[in-house]
Every structure is written in structure tokens, then in C-alpha cells.
Design a protein around this motif. Sequence first.
Motif, PDB file in Angstrom:
ATOM      1  N   ASP A 294       0.806  -1.211   0.000  1.00 42.50           N
ATOM      2  CA  ASP A 294       0.000   0.000   0.000  1.00 42.50           C
ATOM      3  C   ASP A 294       0.849   1.274   0.000  1.00 42.50           C
ATOM      4  OD1 ASP A 294      -3.096  -0.511   0.360  1.00 42.50           O
ATOM      5  OD2 ASP A 294      -2.055  -2.077   1.471  1.00 42.50           O
ATOM      6  N   MET A 295       2.168   1.140   0.031  1.00 50.58           N
ATOM      7  CA  MET A 295       3.023   2.326  -0.092  1.00 50.58           C
ATOM      8  C   MET A 295       3.560   2.479  -1.506  1.00 50.58           C
ATOM      9  SD  MET A 295       5.246   2.954   3.378  1.00 50.58           S
ATOM     10  CE  MET A 295       5.863   4.501   2.706  1.00 50.58           C
ATOM     11  N   CYS A 296       4.190   1.434  -2.026  1.00 51.22           N
ATOM     12  CA  CYS A 296       4.825   1.551  -3.345  1.00 51.22           C
ATOM     13  C   CYS A 296       3.991   0.930  -4.459  1.00 51.22           C
ATOM     14  CB  CYS A 296       6.206   0.907  -3.326  1.00 51.22           C
ATOM     15  SG  CYS A 296       6.193  -0.908  -3.165  1.00 51.22           S
ATOM     16  N   TRP A 297       2.968   0.130  -4.111  1.00 50.43           N
ATOM     17  CA  TRP A 297       2.071  -0.535  -5.063  1.00 50.43           C
ATOM     18  C   TRP A 297       2.764  -1.610  -5.893  1.00 50.43           C
ATOM     19  CZ3 TRP A 297      -3.161  -0.469  -5.636  1.00 50.43           C
ATOM     20  CH2 TRP A 297      -3.850   0.428  -4.812  1.00 50.43           C
ATOM     21  N   GLU A 298       3.945  -2.045  -5.468  1.00 49.23           N
ATOM     22  CA  GLU A 298       4.589  -3.186  -6.110  1.00 49.23           C
ATOM     23  C   GLU A 298       4.067  -4.473  -5.474  1.00 49.23           C
ATOM     24  OE1 GLU A 298       6.736  -3.149  -8.651  1.00 49.23           O
ATOM     25  OE2 GLU A 298       6.658  -0.958  -8.803  1.00 49.23           O
ATOM     26  N   LYS A 299       4.199  -5.596  -6.192  1.00 45.83           N
ATOM     27  CA  LYS A 299       3.744  -6.881  -5.661  1.00 45.83           C
ATOM     28  C   LYS A 299       4.551  -7.247  -4.416  1.00 45.83           C
ATOM     29  CE  LYS A 299       2.029  -8.650 -10.067  1.00 45.83           C
ATOM     30  NZ  LYS A 299       2.150  -9.697 -11.112  1.00 45.83           N
ATOM     31  N   LEU A 300       3.904  -7.988  -3.534  1.00 48.53           N
ATOM     32  CA  LEU A 300       4.481  -8.280  -2.222  1.00 48.53           C
ATOM     33  C   LEU A 300       4.316  -9.745  -1.877  1.00 48.53           C
ATOM     34  CD1 LEU A 300       3.860  -6.216   1.004  1.00 48.53           C
ATOM     35  CD2 LEU A 300       3.271  -8.630   0.943  1.00 48.53           C
ATOM     36  N   SER A 301       5.366 -10.326  -1.328  1.00 53.16           N
ATOM     37  CA  SER A 301       5.309 -11.662  -0.745  1.00 53.16           C
ATOM     38  C   SER A 301       6.456 -11.769   0.247  1.00 53.16           C
ATOM     39  CB  SER A 301       5.417 -12.756  -1.821  1.00 53.16           C
ATOM     40  OG  SER A 301       6.664 -12.693  -2.472  1.00 53.16           O
TER      41      SER A 301
ATOM     42  N   PRO B 166      21.937  12.561  -4.715  1.00 62.00           N
ATOM     43  CA  PRO B 166      22.514  13.428  -5.745  1.00 62.00           C
ATOM     44  C   PRO B 166      22.607  12.772  -7.114  1.00 62.00           C
ATOM     45  CG  PRO B 166      23.798  13.519  -3.713  1.00 62.00           C
ATOM     46  CD  PRO B 166      22.839  12.391  -3.563  1.00 62.00           C
ATOM     47  N   GLU B 167      22.708  11.436  -7.143  1.00 58.86           N
ATOM     48  CA  GLU B 167      22.804  10.749  -8.424  1.00 58.86           C
ATOM     49  C   GLU B 167      21.508  10.868  -9.213  1.00 58.86           C
ATOM     50  OE1 GLU B 167      23.196   9.284  -5.519  1.00 58.86           O
ATOM     51  OE2 GLU B 167      25.341   8.853  -5.312  1.00 58.86           O
ATOM     52  N   LEU B 168      20.371  11.037  -8.515  1.00 59.87           N
ATOM     53  CA  LEU B 168      19.077  11.087  -9.178  1.00 59.87           C
ATOM     54  C   LEU B 168      18.475  12.488  -9.224  1.00 59.87           C
ATOM     55  CD1 LEU B 168      17.560   7.838  -7.643  1.00 59.87           C
ATOM     56  CD2 LEU B 168      18.373   8.143  -9.981  1.00 59.87           C
ATOM     57  N   HIS B 169      18.768  13.302  -8.194  1.00 64.10           N
ATOM     58  CA  HIS B 169      18.235  14.668  -8.174  1.00 64.10           C
ATOM     59  C   HIS B 169      19.101  15.533  -7.263  1.00 64.10           C
ATOM     60  CE1 HIS B 169      15.187  17.638  -9.031  1.00 64.10           C
ATOM     61  NE2 HIS B 169      15.106  17.938  -7.746  1.00 64.10           N
ATOM     62  N   ALA B 170      19.254  16.795  -7.649  1.00 63.59           N
ATOM     63  CA  ALA B 170      20.176  17.676  -6.940  1.00 63.59           C
ATOM     64  C   ALA B 170      19.662  18.123  -5.580  1.00 63.59           C
ATOM     65  CB  ALA B 170      20.466  18.905  -7.807  1.00 63.59           C
ATOM     66  N   HIS B 171      18.335  18.108  -5.379  1.00 62.30           N
ATOM     67  CA  HIS B 171      17.759  18.621  -4.139  1.00 62.30           C
ATOM     68  C   HIS B 171      17.232  17.497  -3.250  1.00 62.30           C
ATOM     69  CE1 HIS B 171      16.725  22.284  -6.868  1.00 62.30           C
ATOM     70  NE2 HIS B 171      17.981  22.338  -6.445  1.00 62.30           N
ATOM     71  N   PRO B 172      17.105  17.752  -1.947  1.00 64.67           N
ATOM     72  CA  PRO B 172      16.494  16.759  -1.045  1.00 64.67           C
ATOM     73  C   PRO B 172      15.062  16.470  -1.456  1.00 64.67           C
ATOM     74  CG  PRO B 172      17.642  18.451   0.209  1.00 64.67           C
ATOM     75  CD  PRO B 172      17.601  18.937  -1.207  1.00 64.67           C
ATOM     76  N   LEU B 173      14.627  15.228  -1.262  1.00 58.93           N
ATOM     77  CA  LEU B 173      13.285  14.788  -1.627  1.00 58.93           C
ATOM     78  C   LEU B 173      12.472  14.500  -0.368  1.00 58.93           C
ATOM     79  CD1 LEU B 173      14.314  12.307  -4.460  1.00 58.93           C
ATOM     80  CD2 LEU B 173      13.689  14.713  -4.696  1.00 58.93           C
ATOM     81  N   VAL B 174      11.158  14.747  -0.458  1.00 58.22           N
ATOM     82  CA  VAL B 174      10.253  14.559   0.671  1.00 58.22           C
ATOM     83  C   VAL B 174       9.265  13.442   0.342  1.00 58.22           C
ATOM     84  CG1 VAL B 174       8.572  15.659   2.187  1.00 58.22           C
ATOM     85  CG2 VAL B 174      10.453  17.006   1.241  1.00 58.22           C
ATOM     86  N   LEU B 175       9.015  12.566   1.315  1.00 51.55           N
ATOM     87  CA  LEU B 175       8.074  11.466   1.115  1.00 51.55           C
ATOM     88  C   LEU B 175       6.645  11.982   1.267  1.00 51.55           C
ATOM     89  CD1 LEU B 175       7.943   8.387   0.650  1.00 51.55           C
ATOM     90  CD2 LEU B 175       7.905   8.107   3.132  1.00 51.55           C
ATOM     91  N   VAL B 176       5.825  11.811   0.213  1.00 51.64           N
ATOM     92  CA  VAL B 176       4.435  12.273   0.228  1.00 51.64           C
ATOM     93  C   VAL B 176       3.536  11.178  -0.339  1.00 51.64           C
ATOM     94  CG1 VAL B 176       5.104  14.699  -0.065  1.00 51.64           C
ATOM     95  CG2 VAL B 176       4.566  13.309  -2.080  1.00 51.64           C
ATOM     96  N   GLN B 177       2.238  11.331  -0.092  1.00 50.36           N
ATOM     97  CA  GLN B 177       1.261  10.422  -0.678  1.00 50.36           C
ATOM     98  C   GLN B 177       0.502  11.148  -1.778  1.00 50.36           C
ATOM     99  OE1 GLN B 177      -1.944   8.981   1.807  1.00 50.36           O
ATOM    100  NE2 GLN B 177      -2.110   7.083   0.626  1.00 50.36           N
TER     101      GLN B 177
ATOM    102  N   GLY C  86       7.701   5.847 -15.622  1.00 54.01           N
ATOM    103  CA  GLY C  86       6.485   5.057 -15.459  1.00 54.01           C
ATOM    104  C   GLY C  86       5.424   5.826 -14.699  1.00 54.01           C
ATOM    105  N   ARG C  87       4.177   5.358 -14.797  1.00 54.04           N
ATOM    106  CA  ARG C  87       3.061   5.991 -14.102  1.00 54.04           C
ATOM    107  C   ARG C  87       3.172   5.766 -12.592  1.00 54.04           C
ATOM    108  NH1 ARG C  87      -1.588   6.133 -17.296  1.00 54.04           N
ATOM    109  NH2 ARG C  87      -2.680   6.998 -15.481  1.00 54.04           N
ATOM    110  N   CYS C  88       2.703   6.737 -11.817  1.00 54.88           N
ATOM    111  CA  CYS C  88       2.619   6.603 -10.365  1.00 54.88           C
ATOM    112  C   CYS C  88       1.185   6.240 -10.008  1.00 54.88           C
ATOM    113  CB  CYS C  88       3.023   7.906  -9.678  1.00 54.88           C
ATOM    114  SG  CYS C  88       4.728   8.423  -9.970  1.00 54.88           S
ATOM    115  N   ALA C  89       1.003   5.131  -9.329  1.00 56.37           N
ATOM    116  CA  ALA C  89      -0.340   4.690  -8.984  1.00 56.37           C
ATOM    117  C   ALA C  89      -1.008   5.694  -8.061  1.00 56.37           C
ATOM    118  CB  ALA C  89      -0.280   3.324  -8.306  1.00 56.37           C
ATOM    119  N   PRO C  90      -2.258   6.100  -8.343  1.00 51.66           N
ATOM    120  CA  PRO C  90      -2.982   7.030  -7.464  1.00 51.66           C
ATOM    121  C   PRO C  90      -3.057   6.488  -6.042  1.00 51.66           C
ATOM    122  CG  PRO C  90      -4.141   6.757  -9.536  1.00 51.66           C
ATOM    123  CD  PRO C  90      -3.065   5.713  -9.520  1.00 51.66           C
ATOM    124  N   GLY C  91      -2.750   7.327  -5.065  1.00 47.79           N
ATOM    125  CA  GLY C  91      -2.781   6.919  -3.676  1.00 47.79           C
ATOM    126  C   GLY C  91      -1.478   6.350  -3.166  1.00 47.79           C
ATOM    127  N   SER C  92      -0.516   6.117  -4.058  1.00 46.48           N
ATOM    128  CA  SER C  92       0.762   5.560  -3.638  1.00 46.48           C
ATOM    129  C   SER C  92       1.650   6.653  -3.038  1.00 46.48           C
ATOM    130  CB  SER C  92       1.482   4.918  -4.824  1.00 46.48           C
ATOM    131  OG  SER C  92       1.840   5.910  -5.785  1.00 46.48           O
TER     132      SER C  92
END
Length: 218
Positions: free
Chosen positions: A35-42, A70-81, A95-101
Amino acid sequence: MAQPQQQDTVISHFSHPYPGHELVKRHYTGPFRCDMCWEKLSGTAYGCGAGCDFVIHESCAGHAPTLSSPELHAHPLVLVQTHRDATLSCDVCLGRCAPGSFLYRCPPCVFDMHLTCARLPQVVPSARDSMHDLRLVVADGRCAACDSGAGRASYYRCTACNLDFHISCAATIGDNNSAREAQVALEAEIVGQRIDEQARNDMLDLFSPSYTVRREYF
């Protein structure tokens, strides 16, 4: 349904902030979806001990509220929903970001990144040439697999051959499916995710109509 292998860790987590709904570490045999990343889980994951059909990867439970990469983006990133109606794409893999992820975002730059992309390896072997490696770079490139460019984006680059590959294309180079077929499959999966997400939200609203989760959505 998942069964606990043993008495183990119980945590409270911001991704599931309902009063009294703690997450219990359990072993899942699938198929489930995080329910956070929407990838399959086991395997080992955290699920709601109060009976909700809510589960997240053990690794996703450890995502920090902020991330510097820094390898992916120059600025700090914030975790959001993301909002349930949001239509967003990852600026790393495209790729698309799943709504609600959940995703990592740079608000000033409007830069979004999947949680899974935050764990991309810096170097991967090339499927075209076993003697070469592909290195993750941010550049104004053009993908050698699908022959399209996306402006400044993240690519896996073979410096020996001077070739760049989209993140998604690098993963499908050795497969029978073309990059286009992979994209169509991804879009179909997103539609299914939206249907599942709506059904889950309707069920939660039915059992707790008076409780509203307050968050910042993007």
C-alpha cells in the motif's frame, strides 16, 4: 490469508494512521500489493493487526521522510502520498505513479520518484553485452532501445558503447516483449490498481465514516 510465523515486531506507521491500527510483521504468501509503493508483495511484511486489508513491504516501512540522492536529483526529496485522482509519472523511470501511492518529491522542481526507484542500483550488467556494465546517470539522452528521448531524465548508460537506455527499457532489453508492449502492460496494471484502490477506500469509508485522515496530497 497471511499467518504470523511467530510473535514479532509491532509498529505504528504514518502510512496507516488510523487510531489503534498497529502493523504486525507477518509472512505473506501472496498475491498481495504494497500500500506504499504498489509493487507486488510476498514474504515478510507489515500488515494491519486490526483486520484492515493493509500491508506494506518491510523495506517500505523503513523509508525515511526525506531522502538525499545526488545521483538522481540535486535537491532533497520529501516522502508524500499522491491524491486518489492524481495523474503523475516518475521522473526517473518515466512510469506511471499509482494514485494513492507514496513517492519521493522535490516540491520546488515538481520532481517525483517511485519508492522503488529510490533503490535503483547505480551499476547493472548489460543484457546486450555481458562484458559491459550500465551506469545510472542523469542526462539529456536518447534511448537506444525505443529510440525516443524524454529531455533531461535518468538513464542507464553504457560508456563503452556510448548508448543510453530508459530505466524501463534497460529492464526489458533481454525480454521478448518490446518496450511498447511493456508500457501497455504497465498502463493496464495501473487501471486495475485504481479499481482495487477505490474498492478498498469504499470499504474503509463504510466502517469508519467519521474518521478523516489529514495529509498533504500532490
